[in-house]
Design a protein around this motif. Structure first.
Motif, short mmCIF file in Angstrom:
data_model
loop_
_atom_site.label_atom_id
_atom_site.label_comp_id
_atom_site.label_asym_id
_atom_site.label_seq_id
_atom_site.Cartn_x
_atom_site.Cartn_y
_atom_site.Cartn_z
N GLY A 1 0.82 -1.19 0.00
CA GLY A 1 0.00 0.00 0.00
C GLY A 1 0.86 1.25 0.00
O GLY A 1 2.07 1.20 -0.23
N LYS A 2 0.24 2.37 0.24
CA LYS A 2 0.97 3.64 0.35
C LYS A 2 0.35 4.43 1.49
O LYS A 2 -0.83 4.23 1.82
N SER A 3 1.13 5.31 2.05
CA SER A 3 0.64 6.01 3.24
C SER A 3 -0.65 6.78 2.91
O SER A 3 -0.79 7.34 1.83
N LEU A 4 -1.54 6.78 3.86
CA LEU A 4 -2.87 7.36 3.65
C LEU A 4 -2.77 8.82 3.21
O LEU A 4 -1.93 9.58 3.72
N PRO A 5 -3.66 9.24 2.33
CA PRO A 5 -3.69 10.66 1.95
C PRO A 5 -4.22 11.50 3.11
O PRO A 5 -5.07 11.03 3.88
N VAL A 6 -3.73 12.71 3.20
CA VAL A 6 -4.18 13.59 4.28
C VAL A 6 -5.25 14.57 3.82
O VAL A 6 -5.75 15.36 4.61
N SER A 7 -5.58 14.52 2.55
CA SER A 7 -6.64 15.38 2.02
C SER A 7 -7.10 14.80 0.69
O SER A 7 -6.44 13.92 0.13
N GLU A 8 -8.19 15.32 0.20
CA GLU A 8 -8.67 14.85 -1.11
C GLU A 8 -7.65 15.22 -2.20
O GLU A 8 -7.42 14.44 -3.13
N ALA A 9 -7.05 16.41 -2.07
CA ALA A 9 -6.05 16.82 -3.07
C ALA A 9 -4.84 15.89 -3.02
O ALA A 9 -4.29 15.50 -4.07
N ASP A 10 -4.45 15.51 -1.83
CA ASP A 10 -3.33 14.58 -1.68
C ASP A 10 -3.69 13.22 -2.29
O ASP A 10 -2.86 12.58 -2.96
N ALA A 11 -4.92 12.80 -2.08
CA ALA A 11 -5.36 11.53 -2.66
C ALA A 11 -5.30 11.57 -4.18
O ALA A 11 -4.87 10.60 -4.83
N GLU A 12 -5.72 12.68 -4.73
CA GLU A 12 -5.70 12.81 -6.19
C GLU A 12 -4.26 12.86 -6.71
O GLU A 12 -3.91 12.20 -7.69
N ALA A 13 -3.44 13.61 -6.00
CA ALA A 13 -2.05 13.76 -6.44
C ALA A 13 -1.29 12.44 -6.38
O ALA A 13 -0.40 12.18 -7.18
N ARG A 14 -1.66 11.59 -5.43
CA ARG A 14 -0.94 10.33 -5.27
C ARG A 14 -1.74 9.12 -5.78
O ARG A 14 -1.48 7.99 -5.44
N ASN A 15 -2.72 9.41 -6.61
CA ASN A 15 -3.43 8.36 -7.36
C ASN A 15 -4.10 7.30 -6.49
O ASN A 15 -3.95 6.11 -6.71
N PHE A 16 -4.83 7.78 -5.49
CA PHE A 16 -5.67 6.83 -4.75
C PHE A 16 -6.95 6.62 -5.56
O PHE A 16 -7.94 7.30 -5.36
N GLU A 17 -6.88 5.68 -6.47
CA GLU A 17 -7.99 5.47 -7.40
C GLU A 17 -8.82 4.24 -7.06
O GLU A 17 -10.03 4.23 -7.22
N ARG A 18 -8.15 3.18 -6.68
CA ARG A 18 -8.82 1.89 -6.57
C ARG A 18 -8.38 1.17 -5.31
O ARG A 18 -7.26 1.39 -4.82
N VAL A 19 -9.25 0.32 -4.80
CA VAL A 19 -8.90 -0.60 -3.72
C VAL A 19 -9.40 -1.99 -4.11
O VAL A 19 -10.50 -2.12 -4.65
N LEU A 20 -8.58 -2.98 -3.85
CA LEU A 20 -8.95 -4.35 -4.19
C LEU A 20 -9.28 -5.14 -2.92
O LEU A 20 -8.68 -4.92 -1.86
N THR A 21 -10.21 -6.05 -3.06
CA THR A 21 -10.62 -6.92 -1.95
C THR A 21 -10.72 -8.35 -2.49
O THR A 21 -11.09 -8.55 -3.65
N GLU A 22 -10.38 -9.31 -1.63
CA GLU A 22 -10.39 -10.71 -2.04
C GLU A 22 -11.25 -11.53 -1.08
O GLU A 22 -11.31 -11.22 0.10
N TRP A 23 -11.84 -12.57 -1.59
CA TRP A 23 -12.40 -13.61 -0.72
C TRP A 23 -11.99 -14.96 -1.30
O TRP A 23 -12.19 -15.22 -2.49
N ASP A 24 -11.41 -15.79 -0.48
CA ASP A 24 -11.17 -17.18 -0.84
C ASP A 24 -11.58 -18.04 0.35
O ASP A 24 -11.22 -17.75 1.49
N SER A 25 -12.30 -19.09 0.09
CA SER A 25 -12.57 -20.08 1.14
C SER A 25 -12.82 -21.43 0.48
O SER A 25 -13.43 -21.50 -0.59
#
Lengths: 137, 511
Positions: B404-428
């Motif tokens: 991962g990467k350190s959490l953005p501290v603002s919406e502008a920071d999120a945009e600048a550092r490309n917080f675009e997507r999050v992935l989730t998995e399930w396996d059982s």
């Protein structure tokens, strides 16, 4: 369905006879099954004492030195049914497969005991492969 | 002296249980203040919706496929990467107090270190922690809280709900006034309940430190995870009869079942009681029997658990103030995953990647000397981003094994550092039932692709427009009008899959 079935297997680079000497000896289970700290033998009855504090009485059902198959059943009340089976199968002169299977009702117990069996097989392999290979009988 | 880190997690807490997130049942003034003074994340997403994989993601900074804890009952290897070890190596004093669950609880062979420490085995920096005091949802088992109750207050040990039944399945026994499964009246005094015990132990550990010590304290409350067995003395806080039903619970049965029928078929099969795909919900409970009053009573007990946590963390904050270090501490509050909580007529958790399980509370209040302005971040972030955030707080580079990467501290920071997507998995894969899901959250859409398993041939899935359908009632997977978005999300999902540890590590316990 309340019966659970877990099978663990691995290959050990020693002869089936050499592995069977340890894996097929009911009185030595605690030497290679992590978490079994001691055991008591009384004929075909065995009681294992676990690191977590539990003791489990068992009936030894099959001890077949020719086919290298050992079967036992945990008889404590939480089990409606249990059958543990250890098979040592020769693959090559100094190579064998050990299969440690566990069937249990309730099924969750198969997972818990089967998890212990998995770690036991890892330890059996480690111990056996530290020993020098013995000449085949 | 650097920035100290107080990391607070709860277990299985929904986003909407905090006032700052719009919740109206539980009163959470402490968390609400934290949010006002810090950064509140509106779309924090776990990488798994069950405990062991998710907690392993938090400590490793890796996706489940990478750290290898692909389902509950698969232990995280003792030598797995750990952000606590990174911080310890940087000079931080480290402690984990509360629920760890990197290793299985059901452990008669005492194979796992977490289960041995309370018996006297030295912690020896296990996973990077100097101090390790574990608790879980009751007084059973070998953990420190259980020993505390059993040895010092044995009269209350039997008052907790028996989480497992006689066959070691998750118990379906009902309690309270409605017979809701996993809900119970517990006579234990509030000050002996695990929530207060965890806070007390945290305060004691903080008191053992020098004022200048840098520390990483992971305070991990077992609640509000089921069972819902908060102390009886607290039940007067909320009258369950007064509560509204969740927005994602259509009261019309026909409508509710039509919504389920629009999703992959294991949803309806679980609801009808014809398939229980995972261990984490009561095996003998049929969700279609869930009543409106049971949902209300669950919601009330769950909210009380959240209030108790809020008050407990308020006491810990007061202890920081009393030590004169409150301005030097970064505080992060989150949870490992959510709870279905009555949504769609379902409860508990399983392979269902919707907001009840996937949208998490997350708040970060940086230390005052970091000079970070309060903000709200709408961009998606993941629990995988927590470990690098701890490194950034400590002023050390995140190791290359963190994904991962350190959490953005603002919406502008999120945009600048490309917080675009999050992935989730399930396996059982449990007792002959296999479920495999891969999910992407992006651009206010959530897409889940199903890999071949017991109920899927690998061609079905789920697609929701979170802006237009915040309750995820309408599955757009087969809607041609959004085919382009679906294709784009699928491409993005498969292009960003984490590396997969193979072969899969063995399952060695149910949980």
């Amino acid at each position: 369905m309340t019966l659970g079935s877990i099978r663990n297997e691995l290959v050990i680079e020693r002869s089936a006879d050499q592995v069977w000497e340890l894996a097929g000896d009911a009185s030595r289970l605690h030497e290679w099954f992590p978490g079994i700290v001691s055991l008591d033998m009384d004929g075909n009855k065995r009681t294992i004492h676990l690191a977590g504090g539990l003791s489990m009485p068992e009936d030894i059902v099959i001890d077949d030195k020719i086919s290298r198959r050992f079967e036992y059943s945990i008889t404590m009340p939480v089990f409606v049914f249990h059958r543990g089976t250890i098979d040592v199968i020769a693959l090559e002169e100094n190579r064998c497969m050990v299969v440690y299977a566990c069937e249990a009702d309730p099924r969750t117990m198969a997972l818990i005991i089967g998890g212990g069996c998995y770690r036991a097989l890892q330890e059996l392999k480690r111990q056996m492969e530290l020993q020098p290979a013995k000449a085949a009988n | 002296m650097g920035r100290k880190i107080l990391f607070i997690t709860t277990d299985q807490q929904r986003y909407d249980t905090l006032g700052c997130n719009g919740g109206t049942v539980a009163r959470t003034p402490v968390a609400d203040r934290l949010a006002r003074e810090g950064i509140r994340y509106e779309r924090a997403v776990p990488q798994s919706v069950v405990c062991m994989p998710s907690r392993s993601t938090i400590i490793t900074g890796q996706a489940p496929s990478t750290h290898g804890v692909w389902m509950n009952g698969v232990p995280l290897p003792a030598d797995a990467p750990s952000v606590a070890q990174v911080l310890k190596d940087a000079g931080y004093k480290t402690a984990l107090i509360g629920k760890p669950h990197f290793e299985p609880f059901l452990d008669p062979f005492a194979a796992f270190a977490e289960n041995r420490f309370a018996g006297g085995e030295p912690v020896n920096g296990h996973r990077g922690f100097d101090h390790f005091l574990a608790a879980t949802h009751g007084a059973a088992g070998p953990l420190a809280y259980s020993r505390f109750i059993l040895t010092e207050h044995p009269e209350f040990a039997g008052g907790f709900y028996p989480v497992l039944d006689g066959t070691l399945e998750v118990n379906a026994m009902g309690g309270g006034e409605t017979g809701m499964p996993q809900l119970w009246n517990n006579p234990i005094p509030k000050e002996l309940y695990h929530t207060d015990w965890c806070a007390d132990q945290a305060i004691s550990w903080l008191d053992s430190l020098d004022k200048d010590d840098d520390f990483f304290l992971w305070l991990s409350f077992p609640d509000p995870h089921h069972p819902q067995d908060v102390p009886n003395s607290e039940l007067g806080r909320i009258n369950w009869r007064d509560l509204d039903l969740p927005a994602a619970y259509p009261t019309n049965r026909t409508q509710r079942e039509a919504i389920l029928d629009g999703k992959p078929k294991h949803w309806r099969m679980w609801y009808d009681g014809t398939l229980v795909s995972n261990y984490e919900a009561p095996a003998s409970w049929v969700p279609s029997t869930l009543t409106e009053d049971q949902i209300r009573e669950f919601t009330a007990y769950n909210a009380i658990a959240c209030e108790l946590i809020d008050e407990a963390i308020g006491r810990v904050f007061a202890a920081l103030s009393a030590r004169g270090i409150e301005d030097d501490v970064d505080i992060i509050f989150s949870t490992d995953h959510g709870d279905l909580g009555g949504d769609f007529g379902l409860a508990f958790k399983g392979p269902y990647h919707v907001d009840g399980l996937m949208r998490l509370p997350l708040i970060w209040k940086p230390a005052k000397n970091a000079n970070v302005a309060p903000s709200v971040v709408a961009a998606p972030v993941g629990l995988v981003d927590l470990a690098p955030t701890f490194c950034q707080i400590a002023g050390i580079a995140a190791p290359s094994w963190m994904e991962g990467k350190s959490l953005p501290v603002s919406e502008a920071d999120a945009e600048a550092r490309n917080f675009e997507r999050v992935l989730t998995e399930w396996d059982s894969e449990l007792f002959g039932v296999a479920m495999h899901l891969r999910t992407i959250t992006r651009d206010n859409w959530v897409l889940t692709a199903y890999l071949p398993g017991t109920t899927s041939d690998g061609t079905d899935g789920e697609l929701y427009n979170l802006s237009e359908d915040p309750n995820q009632f309408t599955n757009l997977w087969s809607d041609p009008s959004v085919a382009a978005m679906k294709a784009d999300l699928l491409d993005d999902l498969w292009a960003h899959q984490p590396k997969q540890v193979t072969p899969l590590r063995p399952l060695v316990a149910p949980v």
